[in-house]
Design a protein around this motif. Structure first.
Motif, PDB file in Angstrom:
ATOM      1  N   ALA A 154      -1.146  11.758  16.681  1.00 27.22           N
ATOM      2  CA  ALA A 154      -2.199  12.390  15.884  1.00 27.22           C
ATOM      3  C   ALA A 154      -3.312  11.409  15.546  1.00 27.22           C
ATOM      4  O   ALA A 154      -4.499  11.741  15.620  1.00 27.22           O
ATOM      5  CB  ALA A 154      -1.602  12.981  14.601  1.00 27.22           C
ATOM      6  N   ARG A 155      -2.926  10.200  15.189  1.00 28.60           N
ATOM      7  CA  ARG A 155      -3.941   9.221  14.788  1.00 28.60           C
ATOM      8  C   ARG A 155      -4.822   8.838  15.974  1.00 28.60           C
ATOM      9  O   ARG A 155      -6.048   8.718  15.849  1.00 28.60           O
ATOM     10  CB  ARG A 155      -3.256   7.987  14.205  1.00 28.60           C
ATOM     11  CG  ARG A 155      -4.223   6.964  13.642  1.00 28.60           C
ATOM     12  CD  ARG A 155      -3.477   5.835  12.975  1.00 28.60           C
ATOM     13  NE  ARG A 155      -2.658   6.329  11.870  1.00 28.60           N
ATOM     14  CZ  ARG A 155      -1.738   5.598  11.251  1.00 28.60           C
ATOM     15  NH1 ARG A 155      -1.501   4.360  11.633  1.00 28.60           N
ATOM     16  NH2 ARG A 155      -1.045   6.110  10.247  1.00 28.60           N
ATOM     17  N   ALA A 156      -4.194   8.638  17.133  1.00 32.47           N
ATOM     18  CA  ALA A 156      -4.969   8.282  18.322  1.00 32.47           C
ATOM     19  C   ALA A 156      -5.920   9.404  18.704  1.00 32.47           C
ATOM     20  O   ALA A 156      -7.066   9.161  19.103  1.00 32.47           O
ATOM     21  CB  ALA A 156      -4.011   7.980  19.478  1.00 32.47           C
ATOM     22  N   TRP A 157      -5.463  10.633  18.603  1.00 31.30           N
ATOM     23  CA  TRP A 157      -6.287  11.819  18.881  1.00 31.30           C
ATOM     24  C   TRP A 157      -7.514  11.843  17.978  1.00 31.30           C
ATOM     25  O   TRP A 157      -8.652  11.965  18.442  1.00 31.30           O
ATOM     26  CB  TRP A 157      -5.422  13.056  18.681  1.00 31.30           C
ATOM     27  CG  TRP A 157      -6.116  14.371  18.609  1.00 31.30           C
ATOM     28  CD1 TRP A 157      -6.445  15.063  17.465  1.00 31.30           C
ATOM     29  CD2 TRP A 157      -6.539  15.215  19.694  1.00 31.30           C
ATOM     30  NE1 TRP A 157      -7.040  16.257  17.775  1.00 31.30           N
ATOM     31  CE2 TRP A 157      -7.114  16.372  19.132  1.00 31.30           C
ATOM     32  CE3 TRP A 157      -6.487  15.080  21.069  1.00 31.30           C
ATOM     33  CZ2 TRP A 157      -7.638  17.404  19.915  1.00 31.30           C
ATOM     34  CZ3 TRP A 157      -7.004  16.106  21.856  1.00 31.30           C
ATOM     35  CH2 TRP A 157      -7.574  17.250  21.284  1.00 31.30           C
ATOM     36  N   ARG A 158      -7.282  11.718  16.682  1.00 26.68           N
ATOM     37  CA  ARG A 158      -8.394  11.774  15.726  1.00 26.68           C
ATOM     38  C   ARG A 158      -9.369  10.627  15.947  1.00 26.68           C
ATOM     39  O   ARG A 158     -10.588  10.811  15.924  1.00 26.68           O
ATOM     40  CB  ARG A 158      -7.852  11.737  14.287  1.00 26.68           C
ATOM     41  CG  ARG A 158      -7.084  12.958  13.861  1.00 26.68           C
ATOM     42  CD  ARG A 158      -6.848  12.954  12.349  1.00 26.68           C
ATOM     43  NE  ARG A 158      -6.115  11.775  11.915  1.00 26.68           N
ATOM     44  CZ  ARG A 158      -4.790  11.711  11.790  1.00 26.68           C
ATOM     45  NH1 ARG A 158      -4.036  12.760  12.101  1.00 26.68           N
ATOM     46  NH2 ARG A 158      -4.203  10.607  11.353  1.00 26.68           N
ATOM     47  N   ARG A 159      -8.822   9.440  16.131  1.00 23.47           N
ATOM     48  CA  ARG A 159      -9.685   8.266  16.262  1.00 23.47           C
ATOM     49  C   ARG A 159     -10.581   8.382  17.493  1.00 23.47           C
ATOM     50  O   ARG A 159     -11.792   8.131  17.409  1.00 23.47           O
ATOM     51  CB  ARG A 159      -8.845   6.999  16.358  1.00 23.47           C
ATOM     52  CG  ARG A 159      -9.697   5.735  16.494  1.00 23.47           C
ATOM     53  CD  ARG A 159      -8.853   4.498  16.772  1.00 23.47           C
ATOM     54  NE  ARG A 159      -7.937   4.238  15.683  1.00 23.47           N
ATOM     55  CZ  ARG A 159      -6.610   4.151  15.831  1.00 23.47           C
ATOM     56  NH1 ARG A 159      -6.069   4.333  17.026  1.00 23.47           N
ATOM     57  NH2 ARG A 159      -5.836   3.870  14.796  1.00 23.47           N
ATOM     58  N   HIS A 160     -10.010   8.765  18.608  1.00 28.37           N
ATOM     59  CA  HIS A 160     -10.809   8.817  19.837  1.00 28.37           C
ATOM     60  C   HIS A 160     -11.910   9.872  19.723  1.00 28.37           C
ATOM     61  O   HIS A 160     -13.064   9.606  20.104  1.00 28.37           O
ATOM     62  CB  HIS A 160      -9.914   9.129  21.037  1.00 28.37           C
ATOM     63  CG  HIS A 160     -10.636   9.018  22.345  1.00 28.37           C
ATOM     64  ND1 HIS A 160     -10.949   7.804  22.933  1.00 28.37           N
ATOM     65  CD2 HIS A 160     -11.144   9.973  23.172  1.00 28.37           C
ATOM     66  CE1 HIS A 160     -11.612   8.009  24.055  1.00 28.37           C
ATOM     67  NE2 HIS A 160     -11.746   9.316  24.241  1.00 28.37           N
ATOM     68  N   LEU A 161     -11.575  11.034  19.207  1.00 26.65           N
ATOM     69  CA  LEU A 161     -12.594  12.073  19.066  1.00 26.65           C
ATOM     70  C   LEU A 161     -13.677  11.644  18.080  1.00 26.65           C
ATOM     71  O   LEU A 161     -14.874  11.832  18.319  1.00 26.65           O
ATOM     72  CB  LEU A 161     -11.954  13.378  18.617  1.00 26.65           C
ATOM     73  CG  LEU A 161     -11.029  14.072  19.618  1.00 26.65           C
ATOM     74  CD1 LEU A 161     -10.430  15.331  19.002  1.00 26.65           C
ATOM     75  CD2 LEU A 161     -11.775  14.419  20.907  1.00 26.65           C
ATOM     76  N   SER A 162     -13.259  11.074  16.954  1.00 26.66           N
ATOM     77  CA  SER A 162     -14.222  10.700  15.911  1.00 26.66           C
ATOM     78  C   SER A 162     -15.164   9.594  16.373  1.00 26.66           C
ATOM     79  O   SER A 162     -16.352   9.583  16.021  1.00 26.66           O
ATOM     80  CB  SER A 162     -13.477  10.250  14.653  1.00 26.66           C
ATOM     81  OG  SER A 162     -12.692  11.295  14.128  1.00 26.66           O
ATOM     82  N   GLU A 163     -14.644   8.667  17.166  1.00 28.96           N
ATOM     83  CA  GLU A 163     -15.437   7.511  17.568  1.00 28.96           C
ATOM     84  C   GLU A 163     -16.261   7.751  18.832  1.00 28.96           C
ATOM     85  O   GLU A 163     -17.184   6.981  19.114  1.00 28.96           O
ATOM     86  CB  GLU A 163     -14.515   6.307  17.782  1.00 28.96           C
ATOM     87  CG  GLU A 163     -13.835   5.824  16.500  1.00 28.96           C
ATOM     88  CD  GLU A 163     -12.898   4.652  16.752  1.00 28.96           C
ATOM     89  OE1 GLU A 163     -12.675   4.314  17.953  1.00 28.96           O
ATOM     90  OE2 GLU A 163     -12.384   4.084  15.765  1.00 28.96           O
ATOM     91  N   THR A 164     -15.935   8.812  19.579  1.00 35.72           N
ATOM     92  CA  THR A 164     -16.538   8.969  20.902  1.00 35.72           C
ATOM     93  C   THR A 164     -17.369  10.234  21.065  1.00 35.72           C
ATOM     94  O   THR A 164     -18.368  10.230  21.801  1.00 35.72           O
ATOM     95  CB  THR A 164     -15.429   8.958  21.987  1.00 35.72           C
ATOM     96  OG1 THR A 164     -14.552   7.857  21.744  1.00 35.72           O
ATOM     97  CG2 THR A 164     -16.015   8.842  23.378  1.00 35.72           C
TER      98      THR A 164
END
Length: 358
Positions: free
Chosen positions: A309-319
């Motif tokens: 979940a954290r990797a999903w959120r981080r990648h979408l939020s940052e990219t």
């Protein structure tokens, strides 16, 4: 079932064993339940009733209608929520909404924001039940789809029992049969809209008593419901449940709604399947010039509570906000959910610890 109610159900997805979409609804939420959010949520539940953000009658009449009211046919059943207090304007806005194809038109009598109060609509109208009745009567005369009301149990120092009974009684005399009641008071001064969603105590019993006193009405409850288990328990007392923030922050809670609330036997989509089905929509919207971030912001919570979940959120939020961002951003984020320990820069043995953190 009234003829007006039957109109509301004409677009309910085929094969349902329960054609009452109000049994579970996703609440109208400003800046959240836009058309992209609703399309995404519809992929998870075929049956839940979806609501637009509140749109003022003035905006509907004078604004960019396609932008404000446009939606994908896949969103049905979908309801338009209006704000206002002028019967003639609301009637015209309701007519326009019905022509766009909405299955229901709802009047907001629950929003407590200062901006809404200055326009003399929202929760402040709880103090003017006869005016609300006039608005509802005018709207009903203008459309053939159901016209419904979303309200609070009261405002400020009102007595909750007397105020809610008086309000519902006045509006019901117009023939309105569907009320969604947020089981909190609204304080028009001293609390922000966010605080008004959290600080006034919940009084579910008051809404339950309203249903007991008015079995002729469809009474749905709203406010504070955090899980599908809680929603199911509420259905022992009321006709339907409307859930807001919990469905937005954890949209996959909708995955069991069709089976548990509506009794369907349709297979439940995995989170990955939901995203695979969302990608063609995203592609179409990108081709129209819609920024990727306008869509990805609604899917951040899809993997909440599971590894990755954290990797999903981080990648979408940052990219997703970067120039030229496209489908690959979502596809890459999805790939990260399948190997969360790599996304976190951790060894595979750390996966369990990360899952707890998520």
């Amino acid at each position: 079932m009234s003829s007006a109610d039957q109109v509301c159900f004409r677009r309910n997805a085929p094969g349902s064993t329960d054609i009452r979409p109000w049994r579970f609804a996703v609440a109208p939420m400003m800046e959240w339940t836009d058309r992209h959010c609703r399309y995404f949520l519809r992929l998870i539940s075929a049956r839940a009733l979806l609501y637009t953000e509140m749109v003022t009658a003035q905006a509907v009449i004078h604004g960019h209608r396609d932008r404000l009211l446009g939606f994908d046919p896949a969103e049905h059943p979908v309801a338009l929520q209006l704000g206002g207090s002028d019967p003639a304007l609301l009637a015209e806005a309701a007519r326009i909404g019905a022509e766009f194809g909405y299955d229901e038109v709802n009047l907001n009598v629950g929003c407590p924001s200062d901006r809404v109060q200055s326009g003399r609509f929202g929760a402040c109208l709880m103090a003017e039940p006869e005016l609300v009745a006039d608005c509802i009567a005018a709207m009903q005369a203008a459309v053939s789809v159901p016209v419904t009301v979303k309200c609070r149990i009261g405002i400020d120092d009102q007595d909750e029992d007397e105020a809610l009974d008086r309000f519902v009684g006045a509006v019901a005399r117009t023939g309105c049969r569907h009320f969604i009641v947020h089981a909190r008071k609204a304080w028009l001064e001293g609390l922000s809209p966010k605080e008004n969603r959290e600080i006034p105590p919940l009084n579910y019993g008051r809404v339950h008593r309203l249903k007991q006193a008015r079995p002729d009405l469809t009474i749905c409850i709203n406010g504070g419901v955090q899980s599908l288990d809680e929603a199911v328990s509420q259905l022992a007392h009321v006709d339907g449940v409307m859930v807001g923030r919990a469905t937005y922050q954890n949209p996959y809670m909708l995955a069991e709604v069709d089976r548990r609330i509506f009794g369907t036997a349709a297979p439940t989509l995995s989170r990955e399947d939901v995203i695979e089905r969302f990608l063609p929509y995203v592609s179409q919207q990108l081709a129209k010039g819609t920024p990727l971030k306008a869509m990805t912001r609604h899917i951040l919570g899809l993997f909440n509570g599971v590894p990755g979940a954290r990797a999903w959120r981080r990648h979408l939020s940052e990219t997703a906000h970067k120039p030229g961002a496209g489908l690959g951003v979502i596809e890459d984020a999805l790939a990260l959910t399948r190997r969360p320990e790599q996304a976190a820069g951790q060894a595979p043995g750390a996966r369990a610890e990360m899952a707890v953190a998520d």
